[in-house]
Design an enzyme around this catalytic site. Structure first.
Site, PDB file in Angstrom:
ATOM      1  N   ASP A  74      36.165  31.947  42.772  1.00 52.62           N
ATOM      2  CA  ASP A  74      34.986  32.515  43.483  1.00 52.62           C
ATOM      3  C   ASP A  74      34.951  32.980  44.782  1.00 52.62           C
ATOM      4  O   ASP A  74      35.989  33.436  45.282  1.00 52.62           O
ATOM      5  CB  ASP A  74      33.803  31.716  43.059  1.00 52.62           C
ATOM      6  CG  ASP A  74      32.543  31.888  42.879  1.00 52.62           C
ATOM      7  OD1 ASP A  74      31.916  32.630  43.660  1.00 52.62           O
ATOM      8  OD2 ASP A  74      32.159  31.831  41.750  1.00 52.62           O
ATOM      9  N   GLY A  81      40.124  35.910  44.324  1.00 55.43           N
ATOM     10  CA  GLY A  81      38.561  35.470  44.444  1.00 55.43           C
ATOM     11  C   GLY A  81      37.656  36.561  44.598  1.00 55.43           C
ATOM     12  O   GLY A  81      37.935  37.531  44.444  1.00 55.43           O
ATOM     13  N   HIS A  82      36.442  36.201  45.163  1.00 58.12           N
ATOM     14  CA  HIS A  82      35.500  37.181  45.155  1.00 58.12           C
ATOM     15  C   HIS A  82      35.064  37.760  46.384  1.00 58.12           C
ATOM     16  O   HIS A  82      34.021  38.132  46.720  1.00 58.12           O
ATOM     17  CB  HIS A  82      34.101  36.636  44.344  1.00 58.12           C
ATOM     18  CG  HIS A  82      34.148  36.382  43.163  1.00 58.12           C
ATOM     19  ND1 HIS A  82      33.275  35.855  42.250  1.00 58.12           N
ATOM     20  CD2 HIS A  82      35.290  36.405  42.224  1.00 58.12           C
ATOM     21  CE1 HIS A  82      33.819  35.703  41.113  1.00 58.12           C
ATOM     22  NE2 HIS A  82      34.628  36.101  40.879  1.00 58.12           N
ATOM     23  N   GLY A  83      35.972  37.644  47.704  1.00 58.15           N
ATOM     24  CA  GLY A  83      35.788  37.692  48.847  1.00 58.15           C
ATOM     25  C   GLY A  83      34.957  36.998  49.861  1.00 58.15           C
ATOM     26  O   GLY A  83      34.506  35.972  49.248  1.00 58.15           O
ATOM     27  N   ASN A 115      35.784  41.474  45.589  1.00 58.99           N
ATOM     28  CA  ASN A 115      34.819  42.086  46.667  1.00 58.99           C
ATOM     29  C   ASN A 115      35.703  41.943  47.896  1.00 58.99           C
ATOM     30  O   ASN A 115      36.435  41.135  48.179  1.00 58.99           O
ATOM     31  CB  ASN A 115      33.750  41.426  46.838  1.00 58.99           C
ATOM     32  CG  ASN A 115      32.659  41.765  45.499  1.00 58.99           C
ATOM     33  OD1 ASN A 115      32.407  42.608  45.126  1.00 58.99           O
ATOM     34  ND2 ASN A 115      32.743  40.351  44.884  1.00 58.99           N
TER      35      ASN A 115
END
Length: 393
Positions: free
Chosen positions: A219, A241-243, A273
Protein backbone atom coordinates in the site's frame (compact mmCIF):
# COMPACT_ATOMS: atom_id res chain seq x y z
CA UNK A 1 48.09 24.61 45.78
CA UNK A 2 48.46 21.98 43.06
CA UNK A 3 46.21 19.70 45.11
CA UNK A 4 43.36 22.20 45.11
CA UNK A 5 42.03 21.43 41.57
CA UNK A 6 42.19 17.71 42.36
CA UNK A 7 40.33 18.24 45.63
CA UNK A 8 37.63 20.29 43.86
CA UNK A 9 37.25 17.54 41.25
CA UNK A 10 36.91 14.84 43.92
CA UNK A 11 34.32 16.89 45.80
CA UNK A 12 32.35 17.38 42.56
CA UNK A 13 32.38 13.64 41.85
CA UNK A 14 31.19 12.88 45.38
CA UNK A 15 28.45 15.49 45.04
CA UNK A 16 27.26 14.09 41.71
CA UNK A 17 27.20 10.56 43.05
CA UNK A 18 25.12 11.53 46.05
CA UNK A 19 23.00 14.29 44.53
CA UNK A 20 19.32 13.55 43.86
CA UNK A 21 19.53 15.89 40.85
CA UNK A 22 22.21 13.96 38.90
CA UNK A 23 21.08 10.46 38.10
CA UNK A 24 21.99 7.81 35.58
CA UNK A 25 19.20 6.10 33.67
CA UNK A 26 17.61 3.16 35.41
CA UNK A 27 18.30 -0.02 33.41
CA UNK A 28 15.43 -2.51 33.18
CA UNK A 29 15.74 -5.81 31.36
CA UNK A 30 12.63 -7.58 30.14
CA UNK A 31 14.38 -10.82 31.10
CA UNK A 32 14.12 -9.86 34.78
CA UNK A 33 10.33 -10.05 34.44
CA UNK A 34 10.38 -13.46 32.82
CA UNK A 35 10.57 -12.65 29.10
CA UNK A 36 12.07 -15.53 27.14
CA UNK A 37 14.04 -15.00 23.90
CA UNK A 38 12.94 -18.36 22.48
CA UNK A 39 10.25 -17.12 20.07
CA UNK A 40 7.67 -19.37 21.75
CA UNK A 41 7.05 -18.28 25.34
CA UNK A 42 4.46 -15.52 25.64
CA UNK A 43 6.40 -12.52 26.95
CA UNK A 44 3.48 -10.05 26.87
CA UNK A 45 3.19 -9.68 30.65
CA UNK A 46 6.95 -9.30 31.06
CA UNK A 47 7.09 -6.40 28.60
CA UNK A 48 4.07 -4.75 30.26
CA UNK A 49 5.70 -5.09 33.68
CA UNK A 50 9.00 -3.66 32.47
CA UNK A 51 7.12 -0.70 31.00
CA UNK A 52 5.22 -0.14 34.24
CA UNK A 53 8.50 0.07 36.15
CA UNK A 54 10.05 2.46 33.62
CA UNK A 55 6.95 4.64 33.50
CA UNK A 56 6.75 4.85 37.30
CA UNK A 57 10.41 5.83 37.62
CA UNK A 58 11.12 9.44 38.52
CA UNK A 59 14.47 9.22 36.73
CA UNK A 60 15.28 8.37 33.10
CA UNK A 61 14.84 4.71 32.30
CA UNK A 62 16.10 2.26 29.69
CA UNK A 63 14.19 -0.90 28.89
CA UNK A 64 16.57 -3.44 27.38
CA UNK A 65 15.38 -6.15 25.00
CA UNK A 66 18.38 -8.41 24.27
CA UNK A 67 19.06 -10.50 21.20
CA UNK A 68 16.65 -13.31 20.50
CA UNK A 69 13.03 -13.65 19.48
CA UNK A 70 10.23 -12.59 21.83
CA UNK A 71 6.64 -13.71 21.29
CA UNK A 72 4.17 -10.94 22.13
CA UNK A 73 0.43 -10.43 22.11
CA UNK A 74 -0.97 -6.91 22.27
CA UNK A 75 1.04 -4.59 24.53
CA UNK A 76 -0.26 -1.16 25.57
CA UNK A 77 2.47 1.19 26.73
CA UNK A 78 0.31 3.66 28.64
CA UNK A 79 1.26 7.08 30.00
CA UNK A 80 1.53 9.65 31.28
CA UNK A 81 4.75 8.62 33.02
CA UNK A 82 6.67 10.12 35.91
CA UNK A 83 9.67 10.86 33.66
CA UNK A 84 10.10 12.10 30.12
CA UNK A 85 13.14 10.08 29.06
CA UNK A 86 12.40 6.41 28.41
CA UNK A 87 14.54 4.47 25.94
CA UNK A 88 13.22 1.15 24.64
CA UNK A 89 16.38 -0.43 23.22
CA UNK A 90 15.64 -3.50 21.13
CA UNK A 91 18.47 -5.78 20.01
CA UNK A 92 16.21 -8.71 19.20
CA UNK A 93 12.99 -9.43 17.32
CA UNK A 94 9.45 -8.99 18.58
CA UNK A 95 7.10 -11.52 17.00
CA UNK A 96 3.31 -11.22 16.77
CA UNK A 97 1.09 -14.30 17.22
CA UNK A 98 1.16 -16.61 14.21
CA UNK A 99 -2.65 -16.93 14.42
CA UNK A 100 -3.81 -13.58 13.03
CA UNK A 101 -7.12 -13.83 14.88
CA UNK A 102 -5.40 -13.31 18.25
CA UNK A 103 -4.75 -9.59 17.60
CA UNK A 104 -6.55 -9.14 14.27
CA UNK A 105 -9.47 -7.26 15.81
CA UNK A 106 -7.41 -5.33 18.36
CA UNK A 107 -6.54 -2.42 16.01
CA UNK A 108 -2.99 -2.33 17.36
CA UNK A 109 -0.28 -4.79 18.28
CA UNK A 110 2.10 -2.41 20.10
CA UNK A 111 0.67 0.99 21.08
CA UNK A 112 2.12 3.89 23.06
CA UNK A 113 -0.48 6.33 24.40
CA UNK A 114 -0.12 9.63 26.27
CA UNK A 115 3.66 9.37 26.56
CA UNK A 116 6.37 12.00 26.26
CA UNK A 117 10.09 11.68 25.62
CA UNK A 118 10.05 8.03 24.47
CA UNK A 119 12.72 6.70 22.11
CA UNK A 120 12.35 3.33 20.41
CA UNK A 121 15.72 2.23 19.07
CA UNK A 122 16.71 -0.71 16.89
CA UNK A 123 15.18 -4.14 16.66
CA UNK A 124 12.74 -5.87 14.36
CA UNK A 125 8.95 -6.11 14.56
CA UNK A 126 7.56 -9.18 12.80
CA UNK A 127 3.81 -8.81 12.40
CA UNK A 128 3.39 -12.23 10.76
CA UNK A 129 0.60 -10.78 8.66
CA UNK A 130 0.65 -13.13 5.66
CA UNK A 131 -2.14 -15.33 7.00
CA UNK A 132 -4.50 -12.37 7.27
CA UNK A 133 -3.50 -11.12 3.82
CA UNK A 134 -4.44 -14.51 2.37
CA UNK A 135 -7.80 -14.39 4.14
CA UNK A 136 -8.53 -10.95 2.70
CA UNK A 137 -7.41 -11.85 -0.80
CA UNK A 138 -9.10 -15.23 -0.99
CA UNK A 139 -12.46 -14.88 0.72
CA UNK A 140 -12.65 -11.38 2.15
CA UNK A 141 -15.35 -12.65 4.49
CA UNK A 142 -15.03 -13.07 8.23
CA UNK A 143 -11.53 -11.61 8.17
CA UNK A 144 -10.63 -9.14 10.91
CA UNK A 145 -9.40 -5.76 9.69
CA UNK A 146 -5.97 -6.41 11.16
CA UNK A 147 -3.69 -4.77 13.70
CA UNK A 148 -1.26 -1.91 13.15
CA UNK A 149 2.16 -3.12 14.26
CA UNK A 150 3.29 0.06 16.05
CA UNK A 151 1.32 3.17 16.96
CA UNK A 152 2.11 6.31 18.91
CA UNK A 153 -1.04 8.19 19.87
CA UNK A 154 -1.54 11.47 21.75
CA UNK A 155 2.18 11.64 22.48
CA UNK A 156 5.01 14.21 22.29
CA UNK A 157 8.76 14.26 21.71
CA UNK A 158 9.04 10.76 20.23
CA UNK A 159 11.93 9.16 18.32
CA UNK A 160 11.87 5.92 16.32
CA UNK A 161 15.35 5.02 15.06
CA UNK A 162 16.88 2.04 13.29
CA UNK A 163 13.72 -0.05 13.48
CA UNK A 164 12.78 -2.77 10.98
CA UNK A 165 9.10 -3.64 10.54
CA UNK A 166 8.16 -6.78 8.64
CA UNK A 167 4.86 -8.14 7.39
CA UNK A 168 2.40 -6.14 9.45
CA UNK A 169 -1.21 -7.32 9.43
CA UNK A 170 -2.32 -3.81 8.51
CA UNK A 171 -0.37 -0.52 8.80
CA UNK A 172 3.25 -0.84 9.94
CA UNK A 173 3.72 2.45 11.83
CA UNK A 174 1.05 5.01 12.77
CA UNK A 175 1.67 8.48 14.21
CA UNK A 176 -1.68 9.77 15.50
CA UNK A 177 -2.34 13.05 17.32
CA UNK A 178 1.33 13.53 18.18
CA UNK A 179 3.71 16.49 18.32
CA UNK A 180 7.44 16.49 17.57
CA UNK A 181 8.19 13.02 16.24
CA UNK A 182 11.35 11.89 14.42
CA UNK A 183 11.42 8.65 12.45
CA UNK A 184 14.90 7.85 11.19
CA UNK A 185 16.65 4.91 9.58
CA UNK A 186 13.53 2.75 9.44
CA UNK A 187 13.14 -0.19 7.08
CA UNK A 188 9.64 -1.41 6.29
CA UNK A 189 8.98 -4.54 4.28
CA UNK A 190 5.87 -6.44 3.16
CA UNK A 191 4.82 -8.17 -0.04
CA UNK A 192 3.83 -5.92 -2.93
CA UNK A 193 0.34 -7.44 -3.00
CA UNK A 194 -0.28 -7.30 0.76
CA UNK A 195 -3.48 -5.31 1.43
CA UNK A 196 -3.55 -2.14 3.57
CA UNK A 197 0.04 -2.48 4.77
CA UNK A 198 0.90 1.24 4.65
CA UNK A 199 4.49 1.86 5.70
CA UNK A 200 4.11 5.00 7.82
CA UNK A 201 0.76 6.73 8.35
CA UNK A 202 0.66 10.22 9.88
CA UNK A 203 -2.58 11.92 10.94
CA UNK A 204 -3.66 14.78 13.22
CA UNK A 205 -0.01 15.42 14.05
CA UNK A 206 2.43 18.33 13.90
CA UNK A 207 6.19 18.49 13.62
CA UNK A 208 6.80 14.98 12.27
CA UNK A 209 10.07 14.22 10.45
CA UNK A 210 10.73 11.04 8.45
CA UNK A 211 14.35 10.59 7.35
CA UNK A 212 16.67 8.08 5.69
CA UNK A 213 14.19 5.24 5.43
CA UNK A 214 13.36 2.47 2.95
CA UNK A 215 9.78 1.30 2.57
CA UNK A 216 8.38 -1.49 0.43
CA UNK A 217 4.76 -2.59 1.01
CA UNK A 218 1.48 -3.44 -0.68
CA UNK A 219 0.00 0.00 0.00
CA UNK A 220 1.20 3.57 0.54
CA UNK A 221 4.86 4.08 1.34
CA UNK A 222 3.86 7.07 3.48
CA UNK A 223 0.23 8.15 3.86
CA UNK A 224 -0.72 11.55 5.22
CA UNK A 225 -4.13 11.93 6.82
CA UNK A 226 -6.31 14.85 7.92
CA UNK A 227 -4.97 17.28 10.50
CA UNK A 228 -1.30 16.85 9.56
CA UNK A 229 0.89 19.96 9.49
CA UNK A 230 4.62 20.74 9.42
CA UNK A 231 5.61 17.33 8.07
CA UNK A 232 9.11 16.82 6.63
CA UNK A 233 10.01 13.71 4.60
CA UNK A 234 13.56 13.40 3.25
CA UNK A 235 15.75 10.68 1.76
CA UNK A 236 13.07 8.01 1.58
CA UNK A 237 13.04 5.19 -0.94
CA UNK A 238 9.69 3.64 -1.91
CA UNK A 239 8.90 0.43 -3.75
CA UNK A 240 6.98 -1.69 -4.14
CA UNK A 241 3.78 0.04 -3.06
CA UNK A 242 1.45 2.93 -3.84
CA UNK A 243 3.87 5.83 -3.38
CA UNK A 244 3.64 8.83 -1.03
CA UNK A 245 0.03 9.93 -0.65
CA UNK A 246 -1.62 12.91 0.91
CA UNK A 247 -5.04 11.44 1.59
CA UNK A 248 -7.42 10.21 1.14
CA UNK A 249 -8.92 13.48 2.41
CA UNK A 250 -12.51 14.66 2.52
CA UNK A 251 -14.16 11.47 3.67
CA UNK A 252 -15.93 13.50 6.37
CA UNK A 253 -17.85 16.70 5.74
CA UNK A 254 -16.12 18.36 8.71
CA UNK A 255 -12.43 17.59 8.55
CA UNK A 256 -9.10 19.15 9.53
CA UNK A 257 -6.84 20.07 6.63
CA UNK A 258 -3.25 19.23 5.68
CA UNK A 259 -0.63 21.96 5.35
CA UNK A 260 3.09 22.68 5.28
CA UNK A 261 4.33 19.35 3.91
CA UNK A 262 7.80 18.90 2.38
CA UNK A 263 8.75 15.72 0.53
CA UNK A 264 12.31 15.86 -0.81
CA UNK A 265 15.04 13.56 -2.10
CA UNK A 266 12.85 10.53 -2.66
CA UNK A 267 13.02 7.57 -5.02
CA UNK A 268 10.11 5.53 -6.35
CA UNK A 269 10.80 2.17 -7.98
CA UNK A 270 8.01 0.21 -9.66
CA UNK A 271 5.34 1.87 -7.54
CA UNK A 272 1.71 2.41 -8.50
CA UNK A 273 2.03 6.14 -7.81
CA UNK A 274 4.83 8.57 -7.15
CA UNK A 275 3.62 11.70 -5.35
CA UNK A 276 -0.16 11.73 -4.99
CA UNK A 277 -2.91 13.85 -3.47
CA UNK A 278 -6.22 12.00 -3.19
CA UNK A 279 -9.61 13.27 -2.03
CA UNK A 280 -13.08 11.80 -1.87
CA UNK A 281 -15.51 13.06 -4.48
CA UNK A 282 -18.04 14.45 -2.03
CA UNK A 283 -18.63 17.57 0.10
CA UNK A 284 -16.07 18.46 2.78
CA UNK A 285 -14.46 21.54 4.30
CA UNK A 286 -11.01 19.92 4.19
CA UNK A 287 -7.97 21.33 2.42
CA UNK A 288 -4.39 20.61 1.36
CA UNK A 289 -2.05 23.58 0.96
CA UNK A 290 1.57 24.63 0.96
CA UNK A 291 2.95 21.32 -0.30
CA UNK A 292 6.44 20.86 -1.80
CA UNK A 293 7.54 17.76 -3.72
CA UNK A 294 11.23 18.23 -4.54
CA UNK A 295 14.09 16.12 -5.96
CA UNK A 296 12.26 12.88 -6.80
CA UNK A 297 13.48 10.10 -9.08
CA UNK A 298 10.83 7.87 -10.67
CA UNK A 299 11.66 4.47 -12.16
CA UNK A 300 8.80 2.70 -13.98
CA UNK A 301 6.12 4.38 -11.88
CA UNK A 302 2.55 4.04 -13.18
CA UNK A 303 1.37 7.50 -12.06
CA UNK A 304 4.41 9.64 -11.19
CA UNK A 305 2.49 12.87 -10.45
CA UNK A 306 -1.21 12.70 -9.67
CA UNK A 307 -3.97 14.69 -8.02
CA UNK A 308 -7.20 12.69 -7.87
CA UNK A 309 -10.21 14.52 -6.45
CA UNK A 310 -12.73 11.96 -7.63
CA UNK A 311 -11.85 9.08 -5.33
CA UNK A 312 -14.97 6.97 -4.82
CA UNK A 313 -14.12 3.35 -3.98
CA UNK A 314 -16.85 0.96 -5.00
CA UNK A 315 -18.83 3.92 -6.32
CA UNK A 316 -20.57 4.16 -2.94
CA UNK A 317 -21.65 7.31 -1.07
CA UNK A 318 -20.22 9.68 -3.65
CA UNK A 319 -21.30 9.08 -7.28
CA UNK A 320 -22.39 12.29 -8.97
CA UNK A 321 -20.89 14.49 -6.24
CA UNK A 322 -17.78 16.66 -6.29
CA UNK A 323 -14.98 17.05 -3.80
CA UNK A 324 -15.16 19.95 -1.35
CA UNK A 325 -11.46 19.70 -0.51
CA UNK A 326 -9.52 22.79 -1.64
CA UNK A 327 -6.03 22.04 -2.96
CA UNK A 328 -3.69 25.01 -3.34
CA UNK A 329 -0.02 25.99 -3.51
CA UNK A 330 1.48 22.67 -4.51
CA UNK A 331 4.99 22.74 -6.03
CA UNK A 332 6.65 19.96 -8.02
CA UNK A 333 10.35 20.75 -8.37
CA UNK A 334 13.07 18.62 -9.98
CA UNK A 335 10.99 15.51 -10.60
CA UNK A 336 12.43 13.20 -13.23
CA UNK A 337 12.56 9.62 -14.39
CA UNK A 338 10.37 7.13 -16.21
CA UNK A 339 6.63 6.50 -16.23
CA UNK A 340 5.22 3.02 -16.76
CA UNK A 341 2.20 4.57 -18.51
CA UNK A 342 1.85 7.23 -21.17
CA UNK A 343 0.08 9.63 -18.80
CA UNK A 344 2.77 10.75 -16.34
CA UNK A 345 1.13 13.90 -14.95
CA UNK A 346 -2.56 13.94 -14.07
CA UNK A 347 -4.34 16.76 -12.28
CA UNK A 348 -7.99 15.71 -11.88
CA UNK A 349 -9.30 18.45 -9.60
CA UNK A 350 -12.69 19.42 -8.20
CA UNK A 351 -15.19 21.25 -10.40
CA UNK A 352 -16.42 23.38 -7.54
CA UNK A 353 -13.03 23.82 -5.84
CA UNK A 354 -10.43 23.89 -8.63
CA UNK A 355 -6.77 23.34 -7.74
CA UNK A 356 -4.87 26.62 -7.63
CA UNK A 357 -1.26 27.68 -7.31
CA UNK A 358 0.12 24.49 -8.88
CA UNK A 359 3.77 24.91 -9.90
CA UNK A 360 5.82 22.65 -12.13
CA UNK A 361 9.56 23.42 -12.13
CA UNK A 362 12.17 21.31 -13.94
CA UNK A 363 10.07 18.20 -14.45
CA UNK A 364 11.19 15.56 -16.93
CA UNK A 365 9.24 12.31 -17.19
CA UNK A 366 9.46 9.90 -20.09
CA UNK A 367 7.50 6.89 -21.27
CA UNK A 368 9.45 4.25 -23.20
CA UNK A 369 12.20 6.84 -23.73
CA UNK A 370 9.74 9.23 -25.34
CA UNK A 371 8.06 12.32 -23.85
CA UNK A 372 5.12 11.31 -21.66
CA UNK A 373 1.75 13.07 -21.60
CA UNK A 374 -0.06 15.31 -19.12
CA UNK A 375 -3.74 15.85 -18.37
CA UNK A 376 -5.41 18.70 -16.46
CA UNK A 377 -8.99 19.15 -15.28
CA UNK A 378 -9.94 22.18 -13.19
CA UNK A 379 -6.29 22.91 -12.36
CA UNK A 380 -4.59 26.30 -12.43
CA UNK A 381 -0.94 27.17 -12.08
CA UNK A 382 2.36 27.84 -13.85
CA UNK A 383 5.29 25.95 -15.30
CA UNK A 384 8.91 27.07 -15.39
CA UNK A 385 12.22 25.65 -16.54
CA UNK A 386 12.24 22.43 -18.54
CA UNK A 387 8.87 20.74 -18.12
CA UNK A 388 8.27 17.45 -19.91
CA UNK A 389 5.59 16.34 -20.60
CA UNK A 390 4.46 19.74 -21.83
CA UNK A 391 2.51 21.44 -19.08
CA UNK A 392 -1.28 21.41 -19.34
CA UNK A 393 -1.73 24.06 -16.64
Amino acid sequence: MALLPLLITLLFIIFCASSPFVRAAQLISVLSYGAMPDGKTDSTKAFAAAWSQACASTQPATISVPKGSFSLGQVRFQGPCKNTAILLRIDGTLVAPSDYKVIGSAQNWLIFEHVSGVTLSGGTLDGQGSGLWSCKKNSGKDCPSGATSLEFSNSNNIAITGLASLNSQMFHIVINACHNVEVQGVKVSAAGDSPNTDGIHVQASTGVTILNSRIGTGDDCVSIGPGTSNLWIENVGCGPGHGISIGSLGKDSQEAGVQNVTVKTTTFTGTENGVRIKTWGRPSNGFARNILFQHSVMTDVQNPIVIDQNYCPGEKDCPGQVSGVKISDVTYQDIHGSSATELAVKFDCSKTNPCSGIKLEDVKLTYKNQPAEASCSNAGGVASGLVQPTSCL
